[in-house]
Design a protein around this motif. Structure first.
Motif, short mmCIF file in Angstrom:
data_model
loop_
_atom_site.label_atom_id
_atom_site.label_comp_id
_atom_site.label_asym_id
_atom_site.label_seq_id
_atom_site.Cartn_x
_atom_site.Cartn_y
_atom_site.Cartn_z
N SER A 44 0.81 -1.26 0.05
CA SER A 44 0.03 -0.02 0.02
C SER A 44 0.87 1.15 0.02
O SER A 44 1.95 1.28 0.63
N ARG A 45 0.49 2.53 -0.69
CA ARG A 45 1.30 3.54 -0.55
C ARG A 45 0.98 4.47 0.59
O ARG A 45 0.26 4.30 1.02
N ILE A 46 1.95 5.07 0.90
CA ILE A 46 1.88 5.92 1.89
C ILE A 46 1.36 7.34 1.58
O ILE A 46 1.90 7.80 0.45
N VAL A 47 0.17 7.82 1.87
CA VAL A 47 -0.56 9.05 1.61
C VAL A 47 -0.26 9.94 2.65
O VAL A 47 -0.63 11.24 2.24
N ALA A 48 0.27 9.78 3.92
CA ALA A 48 0.31 10.94 4.84
C ALA A 48 1.54 10.50 5.89
O ALA A 48 1.45 9.27 6.17
N ASP A 52 6.53 9.92 13.45
CA ASP A 52 7.03 8.46 12.94
C ASP A 52 5.98 7.77 12.53
O ASP A 52 6.24 6.46 12.39
N LYS A 53 4.63 8.23 12.38
CA LYS A 53 3.55 7.46 12.03
C LYS A 53 3.26 7.70 10.49
O LYS A 53 3.48 8.99 9.95
N VAL A 54 2.60 6.86 9.80
CA VAL A 54 2.15 6.86 8.48
C VAL A 54 0.77 6.32 8.21
O VAL A 54 0.22 5.74 9.27
N ILE A 55 0.06 7.09 7.46
CA ILE A 55 -1.12 6.70 6.89
C ILE A 55 -0.95 6.13 5.58
O ILE A 55 -0.41 6.90 4.75
N GLU A 58 -4.36 1.88 1.90
CA GLU A 58 -4.88 1.12 2.14
C GLU A 58 -5.78 1.33 3.49
O GLU A 58 -6.94 0.65 3.63
N MET A 59 -5.08 1.71 4.29
CA MET A 59 -5.76 2.16 5.66
C MET A 59 -7.07 2.99 5.37
O MET A 59 -8.06 2.87 6.30
N VAL A 60 -6.77 3.93 4.56
CA VAL A 60 -7.82 4.80 4.23
C VAL A 60 -8.97 4.14 3.54
O VAL A 60 -10.13 4.29 3.69
N ARG A 61 -8.85 3.30 2.66
CA ARG A 61 -9.71 2.46 1.96
C ARG A 61 -10.47 1.64 2.80
O ARG A 61 -11.65 1.47 2.85
#
Length: 325
Positions: A44-48, A52-55, A58-61
């Motif tokens: 899954s691509r990192i969008v945010a 040290d955290k990422v979103i 896939e998490m958004v979906r």
């Protein structure tokens, strides 16, 4: 008509935002609608990022799917039920009917492009998505009223009892500047009539938060618009195009009005009026659209397979932005 635009925007916003977010999720590049049981290690691509955290996408979906998936599913089931019933009854919606309904929805907007731009900005709904929504709105209305008979006398009586609905009216395109005191309004009037740019003055001096940033533009309004101060309308009717009226008192303060343009709003021909009334009276006799769609689900044996565990489903017909259901 600014109030019509605002009400329409609220209706579309409340009913369409979930669908828009869901569309965003399912059209994300290199991805499909997520399977809730899929491995969290799926690429899954990192969008945010934050700290040290990422979103990830896939998490958004996953979030959008779980929150809005049922709404989209319900709408898809509704549309299929409506289409099955229409096909069974031999009912169709012509392009000219969709065009006429879209034109009706555009009342109160300066132009067709302004209407579609507003819909795009408010909820991200494209022309094609609005077209589809109107198609199913008209189709379910046809199905719900196909067995209902409205007599010619009923139509004639309604027209006689409601002549104001069918009288030709004038539409006015206005700008206005709202001030707190008459002294301030007189100063605004002096500046405007001395050559000051009205839109600039509105941005600098108007107290109306809904129009100040737009240069005081009220858009096209009907001459008897109940949402606009009678004093503003009275003044505007007496102006020539391009003329600025002297300050008038309103419930909110003192207004300076400029008439940008005017046009006559002619009602449809008698045959079209009667057909419109026929449809209106038939819908009054028909069951509520939501109840009718539920009945269609039962008739065509609709079931949400596994939706209880996936979404916490309930068999509720989806709302239509075009109808405000």
């Amino acid at each position: 008509m600014r109030n019509v635009k605002l009400l329409w925007g609220i209706i579309v916003l409340l009913t369409g935002v979930g669908l828009v977010l869901f569309r965003i999720a399912i059209t994300e590049p290199h991805a499909s609608v997520p399977d809730p049981s899929a491995s969290s290690g799926e690429e899954s691509r990192i969008v945010a990022k934050i700290g040290d955290k990422v979103i990830t996408s896939e998490m958004v979906r996953q979030k959008v799917y779980s929150k809005y998936g049922l709404e989209v599913l319900n709408q898809m089931v509704d549309h299929l039920a409506i289409q099955l019933e229409a096909d069974d009854r031999g009912l169709r919606v012509e392009e000219k009917e969709i065009a006429a309904e879209l034109t009706r929805m555009q009342q109160g907007y300066g132009s067709e492009e302004q209407f579609y731009q507003s819909m795009k900005e408010q909820v991200g709904m494209t022309r094609e998505e609005l077209h589809e929504d109107v198609y199913f709105k008209l189709l379910v209305e046809k199905a719900a009223t196909s067995d209902i008979v409205v007599g010619e006398n009923e139509i004639s009586d309604y027209i006689k009892q409601n002549p104001e609905e069918f009288a030709d009216t004038e539409q006015l395109h206005l700008q206005f500047i709202l001030n707190e005191t008459l002294e301030q309004a007189n100063r605004t009037y002096q500046l405007a009539t001395a050559g000051g740019d009205f839109a600039t003055l509105a941005r600098e001096r108007s107290l109306d938060i809904n129009t100040a940033s737009e240069g005081g533009d009220l858009g096209w309004i009907e001459e008897n618009d109940p949402f606009v101060s009678p004093n503003i309308l009275k003044t505007a009717k007496e102006l020539t195009v391009g003329e600025i009226g002297q300050p008038v008192q309103t419930e909110s303060g003192y207004a300076v009005v400029k008439l940008l343009d005017r046009k006559e709003d002619k009602k449809s021909d008698p045959e079209a009026i009667r057909e419109s009334v026929r449809k209106q009276l038939a819908l009054q006799k028909a069951p509520a659209i939501k109840d009718y769609i539920l009945a269609l689900r039962d008739k065509w044996k609709a079931s949400l397979i596994g939706a209880d565990s996936e979404f916490g489903a309930s068999p509720t017909p989806s709302p239509s932005p075009a109808s405000g259901q």
